[in-house]
Design a protein around this motif. Structure first.
Motif, PDB file in Angstrom:
ATOM      1  N   LYS A   7      10.144   8.903  -4.979  1.00 51.40           N
ATOM      2  CA  LYS A   7       9.048   9.571  -4.284  1.00 51.40           C
ATOM      3  C   LYS A   7       7.752   8.768  -4.294  1.00 51.40           C
ATOM      4  O   LYS A   7       6.999   8.793  -3.314  1.00 51.40           O
ATOM      5  N   TYR A   8       7.484   8.044  -5.386  1.00 48.28           N
ATOM      6  CA  TYR A   8       6.148   7.493  -5.566  1.00 48.28           C
ATOM      7  C   TYR A   8       6.038   5.971  -5.498  1.00 48.28           C
ATOM      8  O   TYR A   8       4.920   5.451  -5.421  1.00 48.28           O
ATOM      9  N   LEU A   9       7.136   5.235  -5.505  1.00 49.03           N
ATOM     10  CA  LEU A   9       7.040   3.769  -5.455  1.00 49.03           C
ATOM     11  C   LEU A   9       6.413   3.302  -4.139  1.00 49.03           C
ATOM     12  O   LEU A   9       5.446   2.527  -4.136  1.00 49.03           O
ATOM     13  N   GLY A  10       6.947   3.763  -3.013  1.00 48.11           N
ATOM     14  CA  GLY A  10       6.382   3.380  -1.721  1.00 48.11           C
ATOM     15  C   GLY A  10       4.969   3.900  -1.537  1.00 48.11           C
ATOM     16  O   GLY A  10       4.114   3.230  -0.954  1.00 48.11           O
ATOM     17  N   ARG A  11       4.720   5.098  -2.054  1.00 42.68           N
ATOM     18  CA  ARG A  11       3.373   5.684  -1.968  1.00 42.68           C
ATOM     19  C   ARG A  11       2.368   4.833  -2.737  1.00 42.68           C
ATOM     20  O   ARG A  11       1.240   4.631  -2.284  1.00 42.68           O
ATOM     21  N   ARG A  12       2.765   4.342  -3.908  1.00 46.53           N
ATOM     22  CA  ARG A  12       1.870   3.472  -4.678  1.00 46.53           C
ATOM     23  C   ARG A  12       1.545   2.217  -3.876  1.00 46.53           C
ATOM     24  O   ARG A  12       0.394   1.767  -3.845  1.00 46.53           O
ATOM     25  N   GLY A  13       2.549   1.657  -3.206  1.00 48.01           N
ATOM     26  CA  GLY A  13       2.309   0.482  -2.367  1.00 48.01           C
ATOM     27  C   GLY A  13       1.327   0.763  -1.246  1.00 48.01           C
ATOM     28  O   GLY A  13       0.415  -0.028  -0.972  1.00 48.01           O
ATOM     29  N   TYR A  14       1.507   1.913  -0.602  1.00 52.06           N
ATOM     30  CA  TYR A  14       0.579   2.319   0.463  1.00 52.06           C
ATOM     31  C   TYR A  14      -0.850   2.427  -0.077  1.00 52.06           C
ATOM     32  O   TYR A  14      -1.807   1.931   0.541  1.00 52.06           O
ATOM     33  N   LEU A  15      -1.022   3.069  -1.225  1.00 50.72           N
ATOM     34  CA  LEU A  15      -2.358   3.241  -1.803  1.00 50.72           C
ATOM     35  C   LEU A  15      -2.974   1.912  -2.232  1.00 50.72           C
ATOM     36  O   LEU A  15      -4.182   1.701  -2.064  1.00 50.72           O
ATOM     37  N   LYS A  16      -2.139   1.025  -2.752  1.00 48.96           N
ATOM     38  CA  LYS A  16      -2.646  -0.309  -3.098  1.00 48.96           C
ATOM     39  C   LYS A  16      -3.119  -1.053  -1.852  1.00 48.96           C
ATOM     40  O   LYS A  16      -4.098  -1.789  -1.890  1.00 48.96           O
TER      41      LYS A  16
ATOM     42  N   ILE B 183      -4.155   0.385   1.215  1.00 52.05           N
ATOM     43  CA  ILE B 183      -5.260   1.027   1.922  1.00 52.05           C
ATOM     44  C   ILE B 183      -6.503   1.178   1.057  1.00 52.05           C
ATOM     45  O   ILE B 183      -7.626   0.964   1.526  1.00 52.05           O
ATOM     46  N   PHE B 184      -6.337   1.537  -0.217  1.00 50.18           N
ATOM     47  CA  PHE B 184      -7.491   1.789  -1.077  1.00 50.18           C
ATOM     48  C   PHE B 184      -7.855   0.577  -1.929  1.00 50.18           C
ATOM     49  O   PHE B 184      -8.964   0.080  -1.868  1.00 50.18           O
ATOM     50  N   GLN B 185      -6.916   0.117  -2.717  1.00 44.30           N
ATOM     51  CA  GLN B 185      -7.212  -0.948  -3.684  1.00 44.30           C
ATOM     52  C   GLN B 185      -7.325  -2.312  -3.014  1.00 44.30           C
ATOM     53  O   GLN B 185      -8.009  -3.196  -3.511  1.00 44.30           O
ATOM     54  N   ARG B 186      -6.620  -2.487  -1.917  1.00 41.73           N
ATOM     55  CA  ARG B 186      -6.568  -3.752  -1.191  1.00 41.73           C
ATOM     56  C   ARG B 186      -5.982  -4.876  -2.037  1.00 41.73           C
ATOM     57  O   ARG B 186      -6.386  -6.034  -1.929  1.00 41.73           O
ATOM     58  N   ASP B 187      -5.021  -4.493  -2.855  1.00 42.09           N
ATOM     59  CA  ASP B 187      -4.228  -5.460  -3.616  1.00 42.09           C
ATOM     60  C   ASP B 187      -2.968  -5.718  -2.792  1.00 42.09           C
ATOM     61  O   ASP B 187      -1.917  -5.121  -3.011  1.00 42.09           O
ATOM     62  N   TYR B 188      -3.096  -6.599  -1.816  1.00 44.61           N
ATOM     63  CA  TYR B 188      -2.075  -6.744  -0.785  1.00 44.61           C
ATOM     64  C   TYR B 188      -0.770  -7.313  -1.316  1.00 44.61           C
ATOM     65  O   TYR B 188       0.312  -6.880  -0.908  1.00 44.61           O
ATOM     66  N   THR B 189      -0.841  -8.253  -2.237  1.00 45.25           N
ATOM     67  CA  THR B 189       0.385  -8.847  -2.787  1.00 45.25           C
ATOM     68  C   THR B 189       1.194  -7.808  -3.554  1.00 45.25           C
ATOM     69  O   THR B 189       2.416  -7.704  -3.383  1.00 45.25           O
ATOM     70  N   SER B 190       0.526  -7.025  -4.370  1.00 45.84           N
ATOM     71  CA  SER B 190       1.203  -5.988  -5.142  1.00 45.84           C
ATOM     72  C   SER B 190       1.716  -4.878  -4.228  1.00 45.84           C
ATOM     73  O   SER B 190       2.804  -4.319  -4.447  1.00 45.84           O
ATOM     74  N   ALA B 191       0.952  -4.555  -3.182  1.00 43.00           N
ATOM     75  CA  ALA B 191       1.388  -3.535  -2.220  1.00 43.00           C
ATOM     76  C   ALA B 191       2.675  -3.966  -1.518  1.00 43.00           C
ATOM     77  O   ALA B 191       3.605  -3.167  -1.367  1.00 43.00           O
ATOM     78  N   ILE B 192       2.733  -5.226  -1.109  1.00 38.09           N
ATOM     79  CA  ILE B 192       3.953  -5.752  -0.479  1.00 38.09           C
ATOM     80  C   ILE B 192       5.135  -5.600  -1.417  1.00 38.09           C
ATOM     81  O   ILE B 192       6.209  -5.137  -1.020  1.00 38.09           O
ATOM     82  N   SER B 193       4.942  -5.968  -2.675  1.00 40.63           N
ATOM     83  CA  SER B 193       6.018  -5.892  -3.661  1.00 40.63           C
ATOM     84  C   SER B 193       6.550  -4.465  -3.797  1.00 40.63           C
ATOM     85  O   SER B 193       7.759  -4.239  -3.775  1.00 40.63           O
ATOM     86  N   ASP B 194       5.633  -3.491  -3.918  1.00 37.60           N
ATOM     87  CA  ASP B 194       6.041  -2.089  -4.062  1.00 37.60           C
ATOM     88  C   ASP B 194       6.825  -1.612  -2.849  1.00 37.60           C
ATOM     89  O   ASP B 194       7.877  -0.968  -2.977  1.00 37.60           O
TER      90      ASP B 194
END
Length: 200
Positions: A86-95, A97-108
């Motif tokens: 439920k939350y792995l992809g959501r964490r990537g989305y939040l990284k 849109i909000f955090q702008r940690d693009y490399t980590s977002a891609i990984s998630d």
């Protein structure tokens, strides 16, 4: 008050539903998420059972909104631990849109798609957000390839009219960055044909 100080009793669905009812629906939700009552109720719930992923997700909300991203991610890590699907992809989305940690977002989001299949967050596919991350990292060729593959999948399954105007808009930006100006204009025109009041 941090994300690491709560006990972990055995998982019991009925008991967990009771905790959610008491401390979220009849507790935290009576407050705005930036008020102390929100966090106080969630902390009380976590003391009852810290394995409820939803509690960690809800605890993270004020941190995302107030740009306390390290705290938000720490809480979301717990949500992912207890409900990865439920939350792995959501964490990537939040990284993204909000955090702008693009490399980590891609990984998630790549992991979420690999483990659980093609998925969406807020009406857009993981591929859309992955492409957006590569755009922000100036890796325009990757961004274009990923978004085009997503267009192909969408068109094959639902038809060309199913492609969202934001997807078209960002494809236009990608082609602008690649200096493919005619293609950029083509996608901006398609964006406006889909949503003619689109202010961007």
């Amino acid at each position: 008050k941090n994300c690491y100080t709560f006990a972990q009793p055995p998982n019991n669905k009925v008991q967990q539903d009771t905790i959610i009812e008491k401390y979220l629906k009849n507790g935290a939700y009576k407050y705005h998420y930036i008020l102390q009552g929100w966090d106080d109720n969630i902390n009380l719930a976590l003391k009852q059972d810290s394995t409820i992923a939803m509690l960690w997700q809800q605890k993270a909300i004020p941190y995302w909104k107030t740009k306390k991203y390290s705290l938000a991610v720490a809480c979301y890590d717990k949500a992912v631990l207890y409900d990865r699907e439920k939350y792995l992809g959501r964490r990537g989305y939040l990284k993204c849109i909000f955090q702008r940690d693009y490399t980590s977002a891609i990984s998630d989001m790549e992991l979420a798609e690999k483990e659980f299949g093609y998925g969406y967050q807020n009406d857009h596919s993981y591929s859309f957000y992955i492409s957006l991350c590569y755009l922000q990292l100036n890796e325009f060729d990757k961004a274009e390839r990923i978004l085009q593959n997503d267009f192909n999948k969408t068109t094959k399954e639902h038809g060309e009219n199913w492609i969202h105007f934001l997807d078209l808009f960002y494809m236009g930006i990608i082609h602008y960055e690649l200096r493919n100006y005619d293609k950029a204009i083509h996608f901006f025109d398609r964006t406006l044909n889909t949503y003619n009041n689109f202010s961007d």
